[in-house]
Design an enzyme around this catalytic site. Sequence first.
Site, PDB file in Angstrom:
ATOM      1  CG  ASP A  19      -2.114   0.903   1.088  1.00 55.31           C
ATOM      2  OD1 ASP A  19      -2.351   1.395  -0.027  1.00 55.31           O
ATOM      3  OD2 ASP A  19      -2.809   1.140   2.099  1.00 55.31           O
ATOM      4  N   GLY A  22      -0.087   5.486  -4.378  1.00 57.38           N
ATOM      5  CA  GLY A  22      -0.709   6.768  -4.738  1.00 57.38           C
ATOM      6  C   GLY A  22      -0.097   7.920  -3.958  1.00 57.38           C
ATOM      7  NE  ARG A  23      -1.380   6.593   1.304  1.00 54.97           N
ATOM      8  CZ  ARG A  23      -1.449   5.675   2.249  1.00 54.97           C
ATOM      9  NH1 ARG A  23      -1.170   5.992   3.499  1.00 54.97           N
ATOM     10  NH2 ARG A  23      -1.805   4.445   1.949  1.00 54.97           N
ATOM     11  CD1 TRP A  24       7.378   6.673  -2.969  1.00 56.34           C
ATOM     12  CD2 TRP A  24       6.787   7.018  -5.109  1.00 56.34           C
ATOM     13  NE1 TRP A  24       8.534   6.756  -3.708  1.00 56.34           N
ATOM     14  CE2 TRP A  24       8.198   6.972  -5.030  1.00 56.34           C
ATOM     15  CE3 TRP A  24       6.196   7.221  -6.361  1.00 56.34           C
ATOM     16  CZ2 TRP A  24       9.016   7.118  -6.145  1.00 56.34           C
ATOM     17  CZ3 TRP A  24       7.017   7.379  -7.472  1.00 56.34           C
ATOM     18  CH2 TRP A  24       8.403   7.324  -7.358  1.00 56.34           C
ATOM     19  CG  HIS A  36      -0.331   2.063  -9.273  1.00 57.92           C
ATOM     20  ND1 HIS A  36      -0.545   1.703  -7.962  1.00 57.92           N
ATOM     21  CD2 HIS A  36      -1.418   2.797  -9.648  1.00 57.92           C
ATOM     22  CE1 HIS A  36      -1.715   2.201  -7.561  1.00 57.92           C
ATOM     23  NE2 HIS A  36      -2.258   2.873  -8.562  1.00 57.92           N
ATOM     24  CB  SER A  64      -8.928  -5.204  -3.055  1.00 57.57           C
ATOM     25  OG  SER A  64      -9.425  -3.900  -3.300  1.00 57.57           O
ATOM     26  CG  ASN A  67      -7.991  -1.878  -5.081  1.00 61.93           C
ATOM     27  OD1 ASN A  67      -7.082  -2.694  -4.863  1.00 61.93           O
ATOM     28  ND2 ASN A  67      -8.223  -0.875  -4.232  1.00 61.93           N
ATOM     29  NE  ARG A  70      -7.730   2.210  -5.477  1.00 61.25           N
ATOM     30  CZ  ARG A  70      -6.534   2.254  -4.954  1.00 61.25           C
ATOM     31  NH1 ARG A  70      -5.495   2.577  -5.702  1.00 61.25           N
ATOM     32  NH2 ARG A  70      -6.349   1.984  -3.681  1.00 61.25           N
ATOM     33  NE  ARG A 187      -2.847  -1.475   4.495  1.00 64.30           N
ATOM     34  CZ  ARG A 187      -4.099  -1.532   4.114  1.00 64.30           C
ATOM     35  NH1 ARG A 187      -4.896  -2.436   4.628  1.00 64.30           N
ATOM     36  NH2 ARG A 187      -4.579  -0.689   3.211  1.00 64.30           N
ATOM     37  CB  ILE A 194      -7.226  -7.054   7.573  1.00 63.57           C
ATOM     38  CG1 ILE A 194      -6.578  -7.241   8.966  1.00 63.57           C
ATOM     39  CG2 ILE A 194      -7.129  -8.334   6.783  1.00 63.57           C
ATOM     40  CD1 ILE A 194      -5.114  -7.594   8.962  1.00 63.57           C
TER      41      ILE A 194
END
Length: 247
Positions: A19, A22-24, A36, A64, A67, A70, A187, A194
């Site tokens: 996870d 996106g924030r990266w 990604h 998931s 997902n 999105r 994680r 989870i």
Amino acid sequence: MSADKGRKKIPRHVAIIMDGNGRWAAQRKLHRLEGHHKGSETVEEVVECCRDLGVEELTLYAFSQENWARPSDEIEGLMALLKSFVFQKREKLIKNGIRLLTIGQTDRLPEGVLKELTRSIYETRQCSTMTLTLALSYSSRSEIIDAVNQVLRNAMANEEFSKMVNEDEFDRLLFTEGRTPPDLLIRTSGEHRISNFLLWQMAYTELYFTETLWPDFSRDDFMKAINEYQRRERRFGKTTEQIRATA
Ligand code: IPE
Ligand code: IPE
Ligand code: MG
């Protein structure tokens, strides 16, 4: 004295919720897809790291079922990335003895992605150094409900309505088909949840959370998780004294 006394225990099965892509990207004012893409490089490194350490199974939560909600351009980009990743890494998987498997409702994936996956799964079927499982279009709740419905169908077909299933039989009806459950879950990105991943299988998994975003997750970060795992005492409901007596 057990054979591995004195030698640090390596988890047989590691599962990872990858996870923070996106924030990266957002931190660098880049498109989420760049995150990604960088995250896919981390996948390659972590697979190598697990293989070097002697981890037998690595399960990666890559997409998931939730997902699918999105934005469509992100989904399209992710699917294109997945397709080229599976195509490009096929020879390397075979060379390194890594068997590829998937869990999840993969029939929902675009045809081109499914074709590449099916081919890699087939061509790596004899590989036995390590198993890499990609969770794709995966939802643990759906997996459990599908297994329950399978139990009901079997019972109706056999007219054995009184037939009960035990845990082992139920376990074999899941995507993971009775394989060894994760010893360690990692994680990334500081989220402590989870997110519908392996709910049944992780009943006794050791959980490890790190603030590091997945694209930044390095070999050192992975080794930190392993070291932490090695400091844990897995008791499975027993007492410390009982565990030490059998070690
Ligand atoms: C994980 O990174 C990859 C997938 C879920 C496909 P995210 O895309 O969830 O990244 P964040 O959580 O928005 O930072
Ligand atoms: C979980 O990450 C799924 C994957 C890593 C593939 P999400 O980013 O989708 O999870 P939530 O929505 O933050 O729980
Ligand atoms: Mg996320």
